[in-house]
Design a protein around this motif. Structure first.
Motif, PDB file in Angstrom:
ATOM      1  N   TYR A   1      60.289  41.121  38.206  1.00 30.02           N
ATOM      2  CA  TYR A   1      60.919  42.439  38.067  1.00 30.02           C
ATOM      3  C   TYR A   1      61.157  43.066  39.440  1.00 30.02           C
ATOM      4  O   TYR A   1      62.236  43.627  39.706  1.00 30.02           O
ATOM      5  CB  TYR A   1      60.032  43.327  37.203  1.00 30.02           C
TER       6      TYR A   1
ATOM      7  N   ALA B   1      54.402  48.621  39.974  1.00 26.74           N
ATOM      8  CA  ALA B   1      55.025  47.618  39.118  1.00 26.74           C
ATOM      9  C   ALA B   1      54.064  47.096  38.058  1.00 26.74           C
ATOM     10  O   ALA B   1      54.496  46.687  36.973  1.00 26.74           O
ATOM     11  CB  ALA B   1      55.541  46.452  39.960  1.00 26.74           C
ATOM     12  N   ARG B   2      52.769  47.155  38.332  1.00 26.65           N
ATOM     13  CA  ARG B   2      51.805  46.543  37.432  1.00 26.65           C
ATOM     14  C   ARG B   2      51.220  47.511  36.412  1.00 26.65           C
ATOM     15  O   ARG B   2      50.752  47.074  35.356  1.00 26.65           O
ATOM     16  CB  ARG B   2      50.667  45.944  38.261  1.00 26.65           C
TER      17      ARG B   2
ATOM     18  N   ASN C   1      51.133  43.273  32.374  1.00 30.17           N
ATOM     19  CA  ASN C   1      51.943  42.095  32.075  1.00 30.17           C
ATOM     20  C   ASN C   1      51.470  40.903  32.904  1.00 30.17           C
ATOM     21  O   ASN C   1      50.691  41.055  33.850  1.00 30.17           O
ATOM     22  CB  ASN C   1      53.414  42.381  32.388  1.00 30.17           C
TER      23      ASN C   1
ATOM     24  N   ASP D   1      55.924  40.653  36.425  1.00 26.15           N
ATOM     25  CA  ASP D   1      56.097  41.864  37.229  1.00 26.15           C
ATOM     26  C   ASP D   1      56.673  41.541  38.608  1.00 26.15           C
ATOM     27  O   ASP D   1      57.471  42.326  39.151  1.00 26.15           O
ATOM     28  CB  ASP D   1      54.755  42.574  37.370  1.00 26.15           C
TER      29      ASP D   1
END
Length: 742
Positions: A253, A178-179, A245, A250
């Motif tokens: 998300y 995700a990162r 981000n 994140d």
């Protein structure tokens, strides 16, 4: 003829009933309500002989009533004026002039006595600031970046191993994917659970330490200060697909999309069994036809935020490792939560607290009609946070409960906070709210909803915002209400719902039993400082003495020089011939402000001279403090001792106490001439104990048995073969004790 007789007799009755007939300009037949009879042909004039009544003549009746109506009007208007004046006088008596009473008390005091009273108030004001800080103290809830940093360091629930420059870095797929786009592509080529992936970077100059710092940056969103090599970081950002981000973006998300989910929170309903997704159709939000709710989540985030989920995930991972058929498969771990423990309607609130550090009651699924209130939801969510060991959720609910605190729900919040499953922090704030607003509460129905324990908690404070006269009135009012309720409970069931019941008929004060009322008020009346009731000749105080409600009357009612006794009850005297017993006055702000005004107005020029010449009394605790200390020591000996902290925690507590002693508030409080050093340091220790999430009794235990605790820990650690740590701890505690005595 019959008609005229009936109308002539009815006319006086109608005139008496209608108050506006005499001054009206309407025809008389309309004013009398006699539309079928003509009465306006004869002129309206008094008869020749007024002594001869003619009751059948309506004109005679009208003339007879005219002067009587004027007399009634004048007397009624005068009575109304009297009632208004009396009502205004009663209203003014309900709002006593506290400044005038304090000024009358200080009118016979010397300059030194007024200055000493102001110094007492200054010491109490400084002590109140420390008390507020101690009441607000609680362990800080760990933020998401700190929890994720601890997750990276401990490597709990790691599902992938990254090998770089000969070093192995256990990590978590969901967070890395995700990162960072680079890791999302790499992990996509190795989908198996527990895969070991070797990495090589094109950017030169990246060693194993810097690579580990970059991984920690993805977990926390922060880079160590010594790693700020801007050119190198710029080249790494280009290789990794750009700068990451913000961490919250994140995590949001992951929460909203459920991508890379490796766990499933199953909220059951009914018997606690869950159904698979293939057996029933699910809606957009995961509801199934059998009443279960499934929410995708990530084991790494759950294990980082909650020790409860951390232990659960570790047990599940160990169980899955023992099953060879699950090796290499990315199967979601199902975590079933019972509806009776964690209801479905709190699922969104729970996950938002885990991922985003926010508690939003608007996410609670509420029924269209009825159901629990927002306050009840916050209380239930607090207990869920305590059960899951999710401090961010429980403390967020505490803040919401405090925001929703009103006079209408004060009694409910106090009762909930005092229970074992309630919040001690919320209870302290509610007690402070009751203490600060006691003056308006004493004149409202809120007072009658409080329990004796809550009133005792408020009355025992030196910072109660009400005069002692108002406190006495409130205590008597509360006691009489409790006595009436007791009488209602004692009456037979046959009368409970009739017109003869106590609830409907009411009870007069003279019918109340003074003996029973004294029994009800026995825990509360000793907390009222009778010698500080202003004015001293208050009817409430005198009436309570006549009824025998007070255990001992005030000192100024026992004889001697009444004025001197009253003054010495407020101001501590340095001479040994003082009359009466000094009791610490409460920090009632109108009294404090008026005492300062008197000192500034009349003695402004000689204040410095008098303060330098006044001999300060020794720091001797007053009578109330001695009684409270003896009761606290007896309670400590009767109740079981609280659990002692471990040596490492105790060492941190000692360091924290030393740091707080150097704070400006503590130094200012200790610098005041009439400050009680014991009370100031007690508030400091209480704050330290609460910051470490220990019971309040631990502060008293540390204060009374500090040397004994140091020796106990020394012996325990010595026999545990940890001589060095024990010796250092023992030296710290001994130095701390010597510092206190000095």
């Amino acid at each position: 003829m019959g008609t005229s007789q009936s109308t002539s007799v009815a006319a006086p009755r109608l005139l008496r009933e209608n108050t506006g007939l005499c001054s009206s300009s309407e025809p008389l037949n309309q004013r009398c309500g006699l539309s079928g009879v003509t009465l306006g042909r004869r002129p309206l004039e008094p008869p020749f002989d007024p002594s001869v009544p003619r009751l059948r003549d309506p004109f005679w009746a009208l003339w007879k009533l005219r002067p009587l109506k004027k007399a009634r009007g004048s007397s009624s208007s005068l009575a109304t004026l009297r009632r208004r004046l009396l009502l205004r006088r009663r209203r003014s008596s309900k709002c006593p002039d506290h400044a005038r009473y304090m000024r009358e008390l200080l009118s016979g005091c010397s300059l030194a006595e007024v200055s000493a009273l102001c110094e007492q108030y200054e010491a109490l004001a400084a002590l109140k600031d420390l008390s507020v800080q101690a009441d607000l103290a609680r362990p800080p809830a760990s933020a998401k970046k700190h929890d994720l940093a601890a997750l990276f360091e401990t490597r709990v629930a790691a599902d992938v191993e990254l090998v770089y420059a000969g070093a192995c870095f256990p990590a978590h797929r969901a967070i890395l994917a995700a990162r960072c786009p680079y890791f999302r592509q790499v992990l996509g080529r190795f989908p198996g659970h527990g895969a070991r992936i070797g990495l090589e970077l094109r950017t030169p100059g990246v060693d194993a330490a810097l690579f580990g710092a970059l991984l920690k940056l993805l977990y926390t969103g922060e880079l160590a200060p010594h790693q700020h090599d801007r050119p190198l970081l710029g080249r790494l950002a280009d290789e990794f697909g750009g700068a990451p981000n913000p961490l919250e973006q994140d995590l949001r998300y992951l929460l909203e999309t459920g991508d890379f989910a490796d766990a499933m929170l199953v909220f059951t309903k009914g018997n606690g069994s869950s159904s698979s997704s293939s057996s029933s159709g699910h809606s957009e939000y995961g509801f199934s036809s059998l009443g279960t709710l499934e929410r995708p989540c990530h084991k790494a985030v759950l294990a980082a935020r909650s020790p409860f989920f951390k232990n659960l995930v570790q047990r599940r991972n160990r169980g899955e490792e023992l099953q060879p058929e699950r090796a290499g498969l990315n199967l979601a771990t199902r975590i079933v939560l019972d509806e009776s423990v964690i209801p479905q309607r709190f699922s969104s609130v729970l996950l938002h607290a885990v991922y985003l550090d926010e508690v939003n009651l608007a996410l609670v699924c509420r029924p269209l009609e009825g159901g629990p209130t927002s306050l009840e939801d916050a209380m239930e969510l607090y207990q869920i946070g305590r059960f899951l060991e999710l401090d961010i959720l429980s403390q967020g609910c505490e803040d919401l409960i405090l925001e929703m605190l009103t006079p209408n729900n004060l009694a409910t919040v106090l009762a909930w906070g005092a229970r074992p499953y309630g919040s001690a922090w919320v209870y302290r704030q509610a007690v402070n709210y009751l203490r600060d607003e006691f003056q308006p509460f004493s004149q409202s129905p809120v007072l009658l909803q409080l329990s004796a324990e809550h009133l005792r908690e408020a009355l025992s404070s030196d910072f109660l915002q009400a005069s002692e006269h108002e406190v006495l009135q409130a205590v008597l009012k509360w006691g009489e209400h409790q006595l009436v309720r007791r009488m209602e409970d004692r009456e037979p069931n046959l009368l409970s719902h009739t017109a003869h019941s106590v609830a409907r008929k009411g009870v007069k004060k003279r019918d109340l039993s003074d003996v029973e009322l004294r029994e009800i008020l026995s825990p509360l009346l000793p907390l009222v400082r009778m010698d500080h009731v202003l004015p001293a000749n208050a009817e409430t105080l005198a009436h309570a003495v006549r009824r025998g409600l007070l255990p001992t009357p005030p000192s100024h009612m026992l004889g001697g020089d009444r004025d001197a006794v009253r003054i010495h009850a407020w101001i501590r005297s340095t001479s040994g011939c003082a009359q009466g017993v000094w009791i610490r006055p409460r920090l009632f702000m109108p009294y404090y402000e008026e005492a300062k005004a008197v000192l500034e107005e009349h003695f402004s020029q000689a204040v410095d001279v008098v303060r330098a010449a006044v001999r300060r009394p020794d720091d001797i605790p007053d009578t109330l403090y001695m009684v409270d200390e003896r009761r606290s020591l007896e309670a400590a000996s009767a109740n079981p001792a609280p659990p002692l902290p471990d040596p490492a925690t105790l060492s941190q507590m000692v360091k924290r106490e030393q740091k707080l002693r150097q704070s400006p508030l503590v130094l200012r409080a200790l610098s005041l001439p009439l400050t009680s050093r014991h009370l100031v340091l007690s508030q400091v220790r209480l704050r330290v104990v609460r910051e470490f999430n220990l019971p309040d009794a631990t502060a008293q235990l540390l204060e009374v048995n500090r040397v004994k605790i140091a020796t106990l820990y020394f012996n325990q650690v010595i026999w545990g073969a940890k001589f060095v740590a024990a010796r250092e701890l023992y030296q710290i505690l001994i130095l701390h004790l010597l510092h206190i005595r000095s």
